[in-house]
Design an enzyme around this catalytic site. Sequence first.
Site, PDB file in Angstrom:
ATOM      1  N   ASP A  20      -2.495  -6.855  15.374  1.00 44.14           N
ATOM      2  CA  ASP A  20      -1.662  -5.569  15.788  1.00 44.14           C
ATOM      3  C   ASP A  20      -1.962  -5.034  17.063  1.00 44.14           C
ATOM      4  O   ASP A  20      -1.298  -4.206  17.490  1.00 44.14           O
ATOM      5  CB  ASP A  20      -2.539  -4.550  14.711  1.00 44.14           C
ATOM      6  CG  ASP A  20      -2.337  -4.595  13.153  1.00 44.14           C
ATOM      7  OD1 ASP A  20      -1.043  -4.996  13.123  1.00 44.14           O
ATOM      8  OD2 ASP A  20      -2.810  -4.331  12.408  1.00 44.14           O
TER       9      ASP A  20
ATOM     10  N   HIS B  28      -0.785   1.512  16.155  1.00 43.76           N
ATOM     11  CA  HIS B  28      -0.827   0.302  17.031  1.00 43.76           C
ATOM     12  C   HIS B  28       0.295   0.249  18.180  1.00 43.76           C
ATOM     13  O   HIS B  28       0.874  -0.902  18.249  1.00 43.76           O
ATOM     14  CB  HIS B  28      -1.113  -1.065  16.282  1.00 43.76           C
ATOM     15  CG  HIS B  28      -1.959  -1.153  15.105  1.00 43.76           C
ATOM     16  ND1 HIS B  28      -3.240  -1.267  15.552  1.00 43.76           N
ATOM     17  CD2 HIS B  28      -1.995  -0.948  13.852  1.00 43.76           C
ATOM     18  CE1 HIS B  28      -4.198  -1.362  14.444  1.00 43.76           C
ATOM     19  NE2 HIS B  28      -3.243  -1.113  13.550  1.00 43.76           N
TER      20      HIS B  28
ATOM     21  N   TYR C 146      -1.014   4.283  10.658  1.00 45.88           N
ATOM     22  CA  TYR C 146      -1.305   3.363  11.730  1.00 45.88           C
ATOM     23  C   TYR C 146      -0.257   3.178  12.599  1.00 45.88           C
ATOM     24  O   TYR C 146       0.939   2.911  12.163  1.00 45.88           O
ATOM     25  CB  TYR C 146      -1.769   1.854  11.185  1.00 45.88           C
ATOM     26  CG  TYR C 146      -3.019   2.215  10.316  1.00 45.88           C
ATOM     27  CD1 TYR C 146      -4.343   2.310  10.948  1.00 45.88           C
ATOM     28  CD2 TYR C 146      -3.150   1.809   8.915  1.00 45.88           C
ATOM     29  CE1 TYR C 146      -5.563   2.120  10.463  1.00 45.88           C
ATOM     30  CE2 TYR C 146      -4.489   1.812   8.496  1.00 45.88           C
ATOM     31  CZ  TYR C 146      -5.611   2.141   9.102  1.00 45.88           C
ATOM     32  OH  TYR C 146      -6.880   2.310   8.458  1.00 45.88           O
TER      33      TYR C 146
ATOM     34  N   GLU D 248      -6.121   4.633  13.634  1.00 48.04           N
ATOM     35  CA  GLU D 248      -6.931   3.711  14.352  1.00 48.04           C
ATOM     36  C   GLU D 248      -7.512   4.284  15.614  1.00 48.04           C
ATOM     37  O   GLU D 248      -8.417   3.682  16.141  1.00 48.04           O
ATOM     38  CB  GLU D 248      -6.164   2.481  14.703  1.00 48.04           C
ATOM     39  CG  GLU D 248      -5.267   2.366  15.953  1.00 48.04           C
ATOM     40  CD  GLU D 248      -3.855   2.707  15.356  1.00 48.04           C
ATOM     41  OE1 GLU D 248      -2.832   2.739  16.457  1.00 48.04           O
ATOM     42  OE2 GLU D 248      -3.662   3.301  14.221  1.00 48.04           O
TER      43      GLU D 248
ATOM     44  N   LYS E 190       1.517   2.048   7.514  1.00 49.99           N
ATOM     45  CA  LYS E 190       1.827   1.236   8.633  1.00 49.99           C
ATOM     46  C   LYS E 190       2.663   1.923   9.421  1.00 49.99           C
ATOM     47  O   LYS E 190       3.505   2.841   9.066  1.00 49.99           O
ATOM     48  CB  LYS E 190       2.588  -0.125   8.273  1.00 49.99           C
ATOM     49  CG  LYS E 190       1.406  -1.155   7.364  1.00 49.99           C
ATOM     50  CD  LYS E 190       0.248  -1.591   8.423  1.00 49.99           C
ATOM     51  CE  LYS E 190       0.817  -2.290   9.464  1.00 49.99           C
ATOM     52  NZ  LYS E 190      -0.557  -2.533  10.583  1.00 49.99           N
TER      53      LYS E 190
ATOM     54  N   ARG F 185       0.780  -1.254   0.026  1.00 49.54           N
ATOM     55  CA  ARG F 185      -0.121   0.214  -0.050  1.00 49.54           C
ATOM     56  C   ARG F 185       0.870   1.383  -0.001  1.00 49.54           C
ATOM     57  O   ARG F 185       1.902   1.114   0.324  1.00 49.54           O
ATOM     58  CB  ARG F 185      -0.853   0.092   1.192  1.00 49.54           C
ATOM     59  CG  ARG F 185      -2.100  -0.846   1.117  1.00 49.54           C
ATOM     60  CD  ARG F 185      -2.563  -1.191   2.358  1.00 49.54           C
ATOM     61  NE  ARG F 185      -2.075  -1.781   3.622  1.00 49.54           N
ATOM     62  CZ  ARG F 185      -2.450  -1.685   4.741  1.00 49.54           C
ATOM     63  NH1 ARG F 185      -3.806  -1.483   5.256  1.00 49.54           N
ATOM     64  NH2 ARG F 185      -1.620  -2.482   5.802  1.00 49.54           N
TER      65      ARG F 185
END
Length: 370
Positions: free
Chosen positions: A270, A96, A94, A118, A75, A15
């Site tokens: 995650d 996490h 993201y 998130e 990510k 991505r």
Amino acid sequence: MRVGVPKETKAREHRVGLVPASVRELVQRGHAVWVQASAGAGIGASDADYEAAGARIVAEAEGLWREAELVVKVKEPQPAERAWLSSGQLLFCYLHLAPDVPQTDDLLRSGASAIAYETVTQPQGGLPLLAPMSEVAGRLSVQAGAHCLLAHQGGRGVLLGGVPGVAPASVVVLGGGMVGTHAVAMALGLGARVTVLDRSVDALRRLWMQFGPALQTVYATQEAVEQACMQADLVIGSVLIPGAAAPKLITRDLVRRMRPGAVIVDVAIDQGGCSETSQPTTHDAPTYVEEGVVHYAVTNMPGAVPHTSTHALNHATLPYVLRLADQGLAALREDAHFRAGLNVHAGQVTHAAVARAQGRVHTEALDALA
């Protein structure tokens, strides 16, 4: 503002943070966008496509990271990337963080402001920037589980939908949120017998109204979880506490009592995973067998379908990217729901769930920004 879009470096992550159409929106508002060479290759977007949208193509990652005022990616930054962050920079992706102490340490040392997709909220409830990837991951979890059930993958050798005269597989979904809803839809669509467990009666009622009596809905007591998992061919872990570590609903002892060759797809990995036996895996080596059960715990599942995932993600994130580029941190000060995405700022942990998970001091985001 100078916006940087680096190439993703996580294993098999195809991505990209911004598609050319999103870059064009930023450029038209007067922002400079730097895109690392071949960053969009995984979605079929060439450097020429980005240049046509007004981006500057940068060959080396380090220069992009060090010069960008706002870094937009997918990510969490990998260790080498975190070393290039500095005080005053904005990172939007993201994160996490709850189970990831080393990443949190590096972000705190950098002095940067790290905003997690998130944990951004919205007035009507829900997590608008997590939702599109939850939809993808929920659907992929059933595809991955069906593949893992094949005998040559170590599974029970069960066809998810069965055939006339032979019962279909039993699929158990733990959690009736966005991931769980889409997992249920896929599993029912393939003809499996599906049970979903949740501690929210409202969620169970919504799912029953959506899918009807074909779906078995069960209130998630520990006993109910144990009974369902022991009878399952495929268990999909889709529990979520925003920003926090996932609860361990599946103990090692329960895994031992599951059917040999059964499969656990832990979408919650995650956030640390919802099974005591779950360990993060990659698309290069997605599975392992523990206590006779096949585990699939890839931490970037949507990266396997980058065309779908990147465009779905950009549709959700672009308005927020534009606000950050236009207003900087002021965009967070004036919007409590956007501010909920701020996990780390200027050496302080600003998300309560992350602080609790890691035993750190929590500073209210608004106080930190002041």
